[in-house]
Write a protein that holds these residues in place. Sequence first.
Motif, short mmCIF file in Angstrom:
data_model
loop_
_atom_site.label_atom_id
_atom_site.label_comp_id
_atom_site.label_asym_id
_atom_site.label_seq_id
_atom_site.Cartn_x
_atom_site.Cartn_y
_atom_site.Cartn_z
N GLU A 8 41.22 45.87 38.59
CA GLU A 8 41.03 45.24 37.28
C GLU A 8 41.86 43.97 37.17
O GLU A 8 41.44 42.99 36.59
CB GLU A 8 41.43 46.23 36.17
CG GLU A 8 40.35 47.27 35.91
CD GLU A 8 40.76 48.32 34.87
OE1 GLU A 8 39.90 49.12 34.50
OE2 GLU A 8 41.95 48.34 34.45
N ARG A 9 43.03 44.02 37.77
CA ARG A 9 43.93 42.88 37.62
C ARG A 9 43.58 41.73 38.57
O ARG A 9 43.69 40.56 38.21
CB ARG A 9 45.37 43.34 37.86
CG ARG A 9 46.38 42.31 37.41
CD ARG A 9 47.76 42.90 37.31
NE ARG A 9 48.69 41.96 36.74
CZ ARG A 9 49.04 41.93 35.47
NH1 ARG A 9 48.54 42.81 34.62
NH2 ARG A 9 49.90 41.02 35.02
N GLU A 41 33.08 47.51 41.77
CA GLU A 41 32.85 47.31 40.33
C GLU A 41 33.65 46.11 39.80
O GLU A 41 33.14 45.32 39.01
CB GLU A 41 33.27 48.59 39.61
CG GLU A 41 32.79 48.71 38.21
CD GLU A 41 33.26 50.03 37.59
OE1 GLU A 41 33.32 51.07 38.31
OE2 GLU A 41 33.60 50.00 36.39
N HIS A 42 34.87 45.98 40.27
CA HIS A 42 35.75 44.97 39.68
C HIS A 42 35.93 43.73 40.54
O HIS A 42 36.51 42.75 40.09
CB HIS A 42 37.11 45.59 39.38
CG HIS A 42 37.04 46.68 38.36
ND1 HIS A 42 36.88 46.44 37.01
CD2 HIS A 42 37.03 48.02 38.50
CE1 HIS A 42 36.80 47.59 36.37
NE2 HIS A 42 36.89 48.57 37.25
N ARG A 56 41.92 51.21 40.74
CA ARG A 56 41.37 50.62 39.52
C ARG A 56 42.36 49.62 38.91
O ARG A 56 41.99 48.51 38.54
CB ARG A 56 41.05 51.71 38.49
CG ARG A 56 40.55 51.11 37.15
CD ARG A 56 40.70 52.09 36.00
NE ARG A 56 39.88 53.28 36.18
CZ ARG A 56 38.60 53.36 35.86
NH1 ARG A 56 37.98 52.32 35.35
NH2 ARG A 56 37.93 54.47 36.06
#
Length: 654
Positions: free
Chosen positions: A130-131, A236-237, A126
């Motif tokens: 995210e990054r 998701e990201h 995650r």
Amino acid sequence: MTGPRHIGVCYYPEHWPEAGWAEDARRMAETGLTRVRIGEFAWSRLEPDPGRFDFGWLDRAIETLAAAGLGIVLGTPTATPPRWMLDRHPDMLAVDRDGRPRGFGSRRHYCFSHEGYRAEGVRITRALAERYGRHPAVVAWQTDNEYGCHDTAVSYSHAARKGFRRWLASRYGSVADLNAAWGTVFWSMEYRSFEDIELPHATVTEANPAHWLAFRRYSSDQVAAFNRVQVDMLREHAPGVPILHNYMGGETGFDHFDLGADLDGASWDVYPLGYLEVGLPGGRVETRDFMRQGDPDFQAFHHDLYRAVGRGRWWIMELQPGPVNWAPYNPVPLPGMSRAWALEAFAHGAETVCWFRWRQAPFAQEQMHAGLLRPDGQPAPALAEARRVADDLATLAAAAPVVGASRADVALLFDYPSIWATEIQPQSRGFDTIQLLLDAYRALRRRGLSVDILGPTAESLSGYRAVLAPGLIVWTEVWRNLIATADGPVLLGPRTGAKTPELSIPAGLPPDCPALIDLTVARVESLRPDAGVPLAGGGTIRHWREFVEPGAGVATVLACEDGTPALLTAGAVSYLAGWPDAVAFDRVLDAVLPIRPGDLADLPDGIRTRRMGGLQVLINYGSSPVDLTGRLADRDWVLGGPHLAPADVAAFRR
Ligand code: GAL
């Protein structure tokens, strides 16, 4: 696949002073590399202390590489949990078959069943996703690194035992059903509760084979589940960015078709000389012949297998550039061989080929492993070969608008549970189902045929000129339905349809496919290596022989000298009642699949060929030059020509 092809390299910015990154990136681009894989072992630098992330260095590494025009493949670092992870999860270590924890100090020391560690994997994924998930330079993700490497797919930990019991309860519903399915009445093994069931490793003599098969299925499912939670997080990201994993050669610890269903393609790590020397399943014995080239069929076989696992999309994530450090002997490849391996992969439809690694590390475990650069930064021989591949790709793309594997002539069926079945209960020392499949594959390639290897996820066999299903032991509805779609000749056996999914003998005796062919395997025998059974007219049955009772309409096509049928046919379906040597396999194919692509059949020893879109690619795996002018002089050569030196690659327009 019709998109552009890429070459790349595995790079570890955390191993080198930051001041040198830009120059490394510039030289990568100058070499023609357009992909760079990073990050897959960097957890201790990404999160030096629990919960304290340091992404600054990775931000700068990505910017530097991207500025040179490189697309980044970013790995999740879960193959190398840092030392502090053990303080948080002291019981996360995998446990070996003798009950010993697999300690910290190298890599892959985690148990796939450990839920706490699985959650840690999602947590770091995650943070990375995210990054970097929407970073324009990050063109693909790799989950973890080589699941199963160092014999890690199976673990005998408490977490595994707990998980296995839960898995059994959900598969069988009641312990009575489990007892019936496994035949635990034998030796008074009957269970009264799922909580009574241990892992199958610590028994006095062999455990029940159905118990083992269940545990192998469970272990495979844990690998897929561990992977899936990372994939979900990445999706998701990082929407739309392909997610891959790098598989290995000869790895049977998990069902790659199951795991691959969650990914956007496959990739695998190609170390032809290392694989040859360690003698992997299916690996060749006569290592000296090909000690600087690698087995001439092993790579191609896996290219075709992983193309199926990747549903058409696949890469080489790591390619051997020079000597490796991990085989018993580590010779240098023939000059040009690393180029030939790369081009062979493209001929089999690879999208991308990355070498492992950019610069040889002067420290730690892999300091004796070659890179494209020497430890002092000077070019190692493979650097020029990589540059040449970049030029070759441009030449090939200009010659044929569609480069990439095309649908093959023949389908060969591949099933992990069937391989587990013979690993669990070989009935013959060294009965290696991958070896059997490779023998079939080699025989097809000797005829110049291109092969698609297909798993249970294949939709149809229609359109193939022949289908081969040797060693498809564990017989299921999926296979029954798939084989029913074949519209060319089908070759079954040996051992096809020999077991039920619970590893028992089918009620009507093998092969459990009466709708395909009416015959019964009444008895089998396994043979010591020095005791083959000669086939009348030439060739030998080795390792394994079956005594078959033919039904109505089944004719014996080849028989052993002692009169027992070896190859039986009824219409389009044939059954092979033993494991043929090369001479016998050629005769079997002559009899049941009379297809030969003209002047490509029976090419000189060492030459291998593959159809690549509108091109036919030839590779000389042998150690002598080969002159094909006699049969291929008038072809329209777009790369090389009919004289192939060792390690040469040539291609002509079809
Ligand atoms: C692979 C592994 C790499 C490196 C390489 C050395 O199995 O993925 O990390 O260890 O072998 O040949």
